[in-house]
Design a protein around this motif. Structure first.
Motif, mmCIF file in Angstrom:
data_model
loop_
_atom_site.group_PDB
_atom_site.id
_atom_site.type_symbol
_atom_site.label_atom_id
_atom_site.label_comp_id
_atom_site.label_asym_id
_atom_site.label_seq_id
_atom_site.Cartn_x
_atom_site.Cartn_y
_atom_site.Cartn_z
ATOM 1 N N LYS A 1 55.989 6.253 -14.130
ATOM 2 C CA LYS A 1 54.967 5.395 -14.754
ATOM 3 C C LYS A 1 54.216 6.149 -15.844
ATOM 4 N N GLN A 2 54.249 7.479 -15.745
ATOM 5 C CA GLN A 2 53.551 8.281 -16.759
ATOM 6 C C GLN A 2 54.541 8.915 -17.736
ATOM 7 N N ASP A 3 55.697 8.284 -17.878
ATOM 8 C CA ASP A 3 56.694 8.647 -18.898
ATOM 9 C C ASP A 3 57.574 9.841 -18.556
ATOM 10 N N TYR A 4 57.354 10.481 -17.399
ATOM 11 C CA TYR A 4 58.213 11.619 -17.054
ATOM 12 C C TYR A 4 59.590 11.093 -16.640
ATOM 13 N N GLN B 1 56.362 13.717 -26.619
ATOM 14 C CA GLN B 1 57.795 13.847 -26.308
ATOM 15 C C GLN B 1 58.156 12.897 -25.162
ATOM 16 N N ARG B 2 57.316 12.873 -24.129
ATOM 17 C CA ARG B 2 57.582 11.980 -22.990
ATOM 18 C C ARG B 2 57.536 10.515 -23.411
ATOM 19 N N ARG B 3 56.537 10.188 -24.267
ATOM 20 C CA ARG B 3 56.387 8.787 -24.694
ATOM 21 C C ARG B 3 57.614 8.335 -25.479
ATOM 22 N N THR C 1 49.609 14.868 -11.519
ATOM 23 C CA THR C 1 50.411 14.767 -12.740
ATOM 24 C C THR C 1 49.681 15.293 -13.975
ATOM 25 N N ASP C 2 48.354 15.321 -13.926
ATOM 26 C CA ASP C 2 47.659 15.803 -15.120
ATOM 27 C C ASP C 2 47.708 17.320 -15.246
ATOM 28 N N ALA D 1 50.850 4.411 -26.607
ATOM 29 C CA ALA D 1 50.443 4.123 -25.220
ATOM 30 C C ALA D 1 50.646 5.357 -24.344
ATOM 31 N N GLY E 1 53.086 19.664 -17.576
ATOM 32 C CA GLY E 1 53.244 19.598 -19.024
ATOM 33 C C GLY E 1 54.629 19.237 -19.523
ATOM 34 N N ALA E 2 55.661 19.439 -18.693
ATOM 35 C CA ALA E 2 57.036 19.231 -19.172
ATOM 36 C C ALA E 2 57.362 17.745 -19.288
ATOM 37 N N PRO E 3 58.381 17.404 -20.053
ATOM 38 C CA PRO E 3 58.729 15.982 -20.184
ATOM 39 C C PRO E 3 59.549 15.446 -19.016
ATOM 40 N N ALA F 1 60.647 8.097 -23.203
ATOM 41 C CA ALA F 1 60.602 6.896 -22.347
ATOM 42 C C ALA F 1 60.975 5.662 -23.158
ATOM 43 N N ALA G 1 53.695 17.842 -22.932
ATOM 44 C CA ALA G 1 54.575 17.200 -23.919
ATOM 45 C C ALA G 1 54.399 15.678 -23.898
ATOM 46 N N PHE G 2 53.183 15.209 -24.160
ATOM 47 C CA PHE G 2 52.897 13.788 -23.948
ATOM 48 C C PHE G 2 53.546 12.873 -24.976
ATOM 49 N N GLN H 1 50.260 7.794 -21.459
ATOM 50 C CA GLN H 1 49.872 7.580 -20.061
ATOM 51 C C GLN H 1 49.106 8.781 -19.513
ATOM 52 N N ASN H 2 49.420 9.946 -20.037
ATOM 53 C CA ASN H 2 48.871 11.172 -19.467
ATOM 54 C C ASN H 2 48.979 12.241 -20.560
ATOM 55 N N ARG I 1 64.723 5.659 -23.849
ATOM 56 C CA ARG I 1 65.496 5.201 -22.685
ATOM 57 C C ARG I 1 65.463 3.677 -22.609
ATOM 58 N N LYS J 1 68.600 1.116 -22.962
ATOM 59 C CA LYS J 1 68.902 0.204 -21.865
ATOM 60 C C LYS J 1 69.032 -1.237 -22.361
#
Lengths: 288, 241
Positions: B130-133, A258-260, B23-24, A248, B27-29, A263, A255-256, A250-251, A266, A270
């Motif tokens: 909301k975009q995982d950051y 890595q972020r996913r 946000t697009d 899923a 690039g960093a997390p 998230a 680092a998409f 989001q953007n 976390r 939790k």
């Protein structure tokens, strides 16, 4: 073919997290992933690699990294064509990884290896061992291929470095089944996932050096993912329930993945549950 | 600023507008949202050049931070009104040559400035989350006087701070009130800090070169510390001025 405008750019990213069973046993994360985009004609080449070290092997966290780095060098050097000939691919990866692994014990090199590449028009994945390949289609379909060895003894590329070990593997596990199950869902956030198609293929494990997955209709594809088998170790989750959150995105900037995964981690921390039992590595290409 | 409008997004909370990088393009997390709110009322006219220097010095100091790639800086100036010098931007996109010496005039809308700074941090943090950051924030408000011109009340500021801290959008928020040349209003500013729920009040006393150098150092270290705390689940420890 889907009638869509051409892909404008390829984004790539990867990440890996330690599974609960590894944390409980004081083991390092033995999964590893790399991804990137190599400049070239057209959109260039999006490449992704995942390697999953055997938890009953040696220092397979090190081995997994060596296989992954060797594979990425081959992909970046030879492009998508590297995945067209399995024997040549195996040889190319071995030529780079072999001399590195010669400095280690043989069981340090027991790791699966998944490779994925796309130029925006064509995409192919090659899997040595097990794992999951996912394609998110622009029309909302989620297609995935689970590559599975019934013996849970994957045929590691490392066996080819040691004929004795390969013979032992063939005797012990060669008659096991190498299975590929394909599932296709339509997913809408409000409606959930609806199964559209499912089928499976099966072959004696000894007959399969590596599994090739060709992704159809790449222009109609939004995201391509390769995941270690840790993706299927979420407690109580069906494969589609496990894969939807992982994919899923989001953007798709930077680092998409890595972020996913961060998230999700976390969220798992939790709630205190939901984390994968096994290590998990994900590498992805996003076709904008 | 160098950034073109098509790379910016805008938002508004409680009637206060803010802008931020889209946000697009990030690039960093993870990111720390930094807001510097500077008083430019008539009473600071004597050291307008100092306010100008604060902006430049903080940006330059942040650029040297090992966390510089993970900072998004917003600068606002306030008197009776709030003016955004620039929205949340990566440091690389900030052209400090475009900063100008503020024209200092008017009354002190301290509550409005604090509210605008905190609410924008929360709102943009929510967008990023909301975009995982993973995001946290730090708000530094520099003033020489107590509020005498705001639409918002100090309790509204406190509620916004509480909301930001409790929201899922920000992992943590550090809020710092800095009094410059505010010896006579020290107790009022302390009272504002307590009522608004700010973490820290720092009294710089006079605006001498030595004290200001210390202030620049304190602000940049506080920003760096808050950014380094990202991922720990809580805010950085308050640094000593």
């Amino acid at each position: 073919m889907t009638n869509l405008p051409p892909t404008l750019a390829i984004c790539a990213d990867s990440a890996f997290v330690t599974g609960r069973s590894h944390i409980d046993r004081g083991l390092p994360c033995q999964d590893y992933a790399l991804a990137g985009v190599e400049a070239g004609p057209g959109l260039g080449l999006g490449w992704a690699v995942v390697s999953d070290g055997c938890s009953t092997g040696g220092k397979t966290d090190v081995g997994a990294r060596m296989w992954a780095h060797a594979a990425q060098r081959v992909l970046r050097r030879d492009g998508l064509a590297a995945l067209d000939d399995i024997e040549r691919l195996s040889q190319s990866v071995l030529e780079i990884a072999g001399p590195l692994l010669d400095n280690f014990d043989n069981d340090d090199g027991y790791a699966t290896l998944m490779l994925l590449a796309s130029d925006g028009l064509r995409a192919r994945a090659v899997v040595y061992g097990d794992g999951v390949v996912v394609a998110l289609k622009r029309d909302g379909r989620v297609c995935f291929w689970g590559i599975h060895c019934t013996s849970n003894a994957p045929r590691y590329l490392n066996y080819t470095r040691d004929p004795k070990a390969e013979t032992l593997w063939e005797r012990a596990w060669g008659q096991g089944e190498h299975r590929v199950y394909y599932n296709e869902y339509r997913y809408e956030p409000d409606m959930g996932a609806e199964l559209l198609a499912t089928h499976a293929t099966c072959a004696p494990a000894a007959e399969v050096r590596a599994q090739v997955i060709d992704i159809d209709d790449v222009p109609g594809t939004l995201g391509l993912f390769i995941c270690s088998d840790g993706a299927l170790t979420f407690p109580g989750a069906t494969p589609i329930q496990a894969l939807l959150p992982l994919t899923a995105v989001q953007n798709p900037t930077g680092a998409f993945i890595q972020r996913r995964l961060a998230a999700l981690s976390r969220k798992w921390a939790k709630t205190g549950d939901g984390a994968p039992v096994d290590d998990l590595a994900v590498a992805a290409l996003w076709l904008l | 600023m160098k950034l073109s409008d098509d790379k910016l997004t805008t938002g508004a909370v409680g009637g206060f507008h803010f802008s931020a990088v889209r946000t697009d393009t990030l690039g960093a997390p993870e990111y720390t949202l930094v807001t510097l709110a500077l008083d430019r009322t008539g009473s600071v006219a004597g050291f307008a050049d100092v306010l100008f220097k604060i902006k430049q010095t903080v940006v330059e100091a942040c650029r040297k931070s090992p966390r510089s790639d993970y900072l998004l800086l917003r600068v606002i100036e306030f008197n009776s009104a709030i003016d955004e010098v620039h929205g949340f931007l990566p440091l690389a996109e900030i052209d400090t040559n475009a900063y100008v010496t503020p024209h200092c005039t008017g009354l002190t809308a301290l509550n409005d400035a604090a509210f605008a700074a905190v609410s924008a941090t929360r709102a943009y943090g929510q967008t990023l989350s909301k975009q995982d950051y993973l995001t946290n924030g730090i708000v530094v408000v520099v003033t020489d006087g107590d509020d005498n011109a705001s639409h918002t009340t100090v309790s509204m500021v406190a509620a916004e701070v509480k909301k930001a801290v409790q929201s899922e959008a920000l992992e943590s928020l550090r809020t710092v009130l800095v009094g410059v040349n505010a010896a006579q209003l020290g107790s009022e500013l302390k009272a504002f800090q307590a009522s608004a729920g700010f973490d820290q009040f720092v009294d710089v006393a006079d605006a001498s070169a030595a004290r200001l150098a210390k202030l620049f150092d304190f602000v940049s270290r506080s920003i760096s510390a808050q950014s380094q705390s990202l991922g720990t689940g809580g805010p950085s420890q308050a640094l000593t001025f």
